[in-house]
Design a protein around this motif. Structure first.
Motif, mmCIF file in Angstrom:
data_model
loop_
_atom_site.group_PDB
_atom_site.id
_atom_site.type_symbol
_atom_site.label_atom_id
_atom_site.label_comp_id
_atom_site.label_asym_id
_atom_site.label_seq_id
_atom_site.Cartn_x
_atom_site.Cartn_y
_atom_site.Cartn_z
ATOM 1 N N SER A 139 0.820 -1.218 0.000
ATOM 2 C CA SER A 139 0.000 0.000 0.000
ATOM 3 C C SER A 139 0.849 1.262 0.000
ATOM 4 C CB SER A 139 -0.929 0.011 1.224
ATOM 5 O OG SER A 139 -0.149 0.003 2.420
ATOM 6 N N GLN A 175 -13.352 -1.176 -7.327
ATOM 7 C CA GLN A 175 -13.923 -2.208 -6.456
ATOM 8 C C GLN A 175 -13.529 -3.611 -6.901
ATOM 9 O OE1 GLN A 175 -15.919 -1.242 -3.593
ATOM 10 N NE2 GLN A 175 -14.808 0.589 -4.244
ATOM 11 N N ASP A 226 -7.279 -6.343 -5.957
ATOM 12 C CA ASP A 226 -6.838 -6.528 -4.579
ATOM 13 C C ASP A 226 -6.378 -5.258 -3.885
ATOM 14 O OD1 ASP A 226 -7.332 -9.189 -4.883
ATOM 15 O OD2 ASP A 226 -5.258 -9.735 -5.355
ATOM 16 N N SER A 227 -6.226 -4.160 -4.614
ATOM 17 C CA SER A 227 -5.753 -2.921 -3.998
ATOM 18 C C SER A 227 -6.935 -2.120 -3.478
ATOM 19 C CB SER A 227 -4.964 -2.083 -5.014
ATOM 20 O OG SER A 227 -4.552 -0.873 -4.439
ATOM 21 N N ASP A 228 -6.824 -1.608 -2.225
ATOM 22 C CA ASP A 228 -7.943 -0.848 -1.678
ATOM 23 C C ASP A 228 -7.705 0.650 -1.696
ATOM 24 O OD1 ASP A 228 -6.041 -0.572 0.244
ATOM 25 O OD2 ASP A 228 -7.272 -1.280 1.919
ATOM 26 N N THR A 281 -11.620 3.430 -5.443
ATOM 27 C CA THR A 281 -11.223 2.399 -4.490
ATOM 28 C C THR A 281 -11.800 2.731 -3.110
ATOM 29 O OG1 THR A 281 -9.184 3.605 -3.975
ATOM 30 C CG2 THR A 281 -9.066 1.927 -5.710
ATOM 31 N N PRO A 282 -11.888 1.762 -2.216
ATOM 32 C CA PRO A 282 -12.426 2.051 -0.876
ATOM 33 C C PRO A 282 -11.655 3.137 -0.129
ATOM 34 C CG PRO A 282 -12.407 -0.306 -1.266
ATOM 35 C CD PRO A 282 -11.677 0.311 -2.414
ATOM 36 N N THR A 330 -15.890 5.304 -1.685
ATOM 37 C CA THR A 330 -14.848 5.449 -0.660
ATOM 38 C C THR A 330 -15.465 5.351 0.735
ATOM 39 O OG1 THR A 330 -15.066 7.863 -0.677
ATOM 40 C CG2 THR A 330 -13.411 6.894 -2.148
ATOM 41 N N THR A 365 -7.522 7.266 5.385
ATOM 42 C CA THR A 365 -7.728 7.059 3.947
ATOM 43 C C THR A 365 -7.693 8.394 3.209
ATOM 44 O OG1 THR A 365 -10.127 7.142 4.246
ATOM 45 C CG2 THR A 365 -9.077 4.963 4.325
#
Length: 357
Positions: free
Chosen positions: A83, A135, A138-140, A187-188, A277, A283
């Motif tokens: 990350s 979404q 694998d990357s958030d 992304t989240p 998000t 974040t």
């Protein structure tokens, strides 16, 4: 191309066809080593009749140039577990660049004669779908970018001293149909800035210059200042022309009508969705930025010295009901380092220049 000679038959059909169907559907290609998916397609269907060519059909004479272009690009996020690089690179980039052309040109002293009907129809069909989905994969965290660029033209041209004669209906038509759908889903964890003014992600470059040309006068800007960071960025650039152009020669329908038409239809939808998000903890931002730029023209023209002889002559440039829809949605923003943009909410910009003559 027919550059001369003589062709005689009961019915004559000249056809050029270009068909392209490209699909890239990948949530995590190459073990996560690539975070982008891009397609470039050039489709060109062209018919040329020139020189001293003589085409004679005792029945029907038909000329068609058809380009059918379909692309589907879907990209999920980079499938890595690190990350730490979410700030200096985008999580997912999807880009479509397509050029589609369909043209018919009759020029010089070419002579076309039909005992019944004669038609020259250029048809250009484009369907482009570009999706970057934060979404998937694998990357958030990290920005998400989707860009669609559509270019090209459709034209039927009669020029110089070309002669076209039909006993009954004579039709010249240039027809364009385009559907362009561009979607970016955040992304989240949203997007953050690495704090280095010397580096820019693809998303930041896109916000600084959405159409990618030499000028930056289209930079994403709000009343709070320039927008330099967004979780979801979606951009479309649509350009091109549709033309039925008669600049010389003669058109004759001895017992019928002459119909000259230029027609185009566009359905363009661009969505930047930052609502996905979470805004939790450290974040990034949940800003959505959607930008649309369209510059298209539709012309049916008579110019120069042209002879027209028929019961009725119809010249139409028809821009059918079309849609240019741009939507941006904002999501929750976190308090992580590099999440301060001084701009809140979402940005949607839609510039469409449509000329019909």
């Amino acid at each position: 191309a027919i550059n001369g000679g003589t062709l005689t038959a009961q019915n004559i059909n000249l056809a050029a066809s270009s068909n392209a169907n490209v699909t890239i559907n990948s949530a995590a290609a190459f073990g996560g080593q690539l975070n982008f998916a891009e397609v470039f397609v050039n489709s060109n269907a062209a018919v040329l009749v020139d020189g001293a060519a003589i085409l004679t059909a005792t029945g029907d004479l038909s000329i068609t140039a058809v380009s059918n272009l379909t692309t589907l690009v879907t990209r999920g996020t980079q499938a890595d577990s690190d990350s730490s690089n979410d700030k200096d690179q985008d999580a997912a980039i999807a880009a479509s660049v397509v050029i589609s052309q369909a043209t018919i040109t009759i020029e010089d002293t070419a002579t076309l004669t039909a005992g019944d009907t004669l038609s020259a129809i250029a048809l250009n069909n484009v369907n482009v779908t570009t999706t970057a989905d934060g979404q998937q994969g694998d990357s958030d965290g990290g920005g998400v970018v989707a860009v669609s660029t559509v270019e090209g033209h459709t034209a039927v041209t009669v020029a110089d001293n070309a002669s076209i004669t039909a006993t009954n209906l004579l039709t010249l038509a240039a027809l364009t149909n385009r559907t362009v759908t561009t979607t970016a889903i955040a992304t989240p964890a949203g997007a953050t800035d690495d704090g280095d003014s010397n580096t820019q992600t693809q998303g930041q470059q896109t916000l600084a210059n959405p159409d990618g040309d030499a000028s930056t006068n289209d930079q994403a800007t709000t009343s709070d200042g320039d927008l330099t960071l967004a979780a979801a960025i979606a951009v479309h650039t649509v350009t091109g022309s549709t033309q039925a152009n008669i600049s010389g020669g003669s058109l004759t329908s001895t017992n019928g009508n002459i119909n000259i038409v230029s027609s185009m239809t566009h359905n363009v939808t661009t969505t930047a969705d930052g609502s996905t998000t979470t805004g939790e903890g450290d974040t990034g931002v949940g800003i959505g930025a959607a930008i649309g730029v369209a510059d298209i023209s539709n012309k049916a023209t008579l110019s120069g010295t042209v002879s027209l002889d028929a019961n009725t002559v119809t010249l139409n440039a028809v821009t059918n009901p079309s849609t240019f829809h741009v939507e941006a949605k904002s999501g929750a923003s976190g308090e992580g380092d590099g999440a301060d943009t001084n701009v809140a909410g979402a940005l949607a910009v839609n510039v469409a220049v449509i000329r019909t003559e």
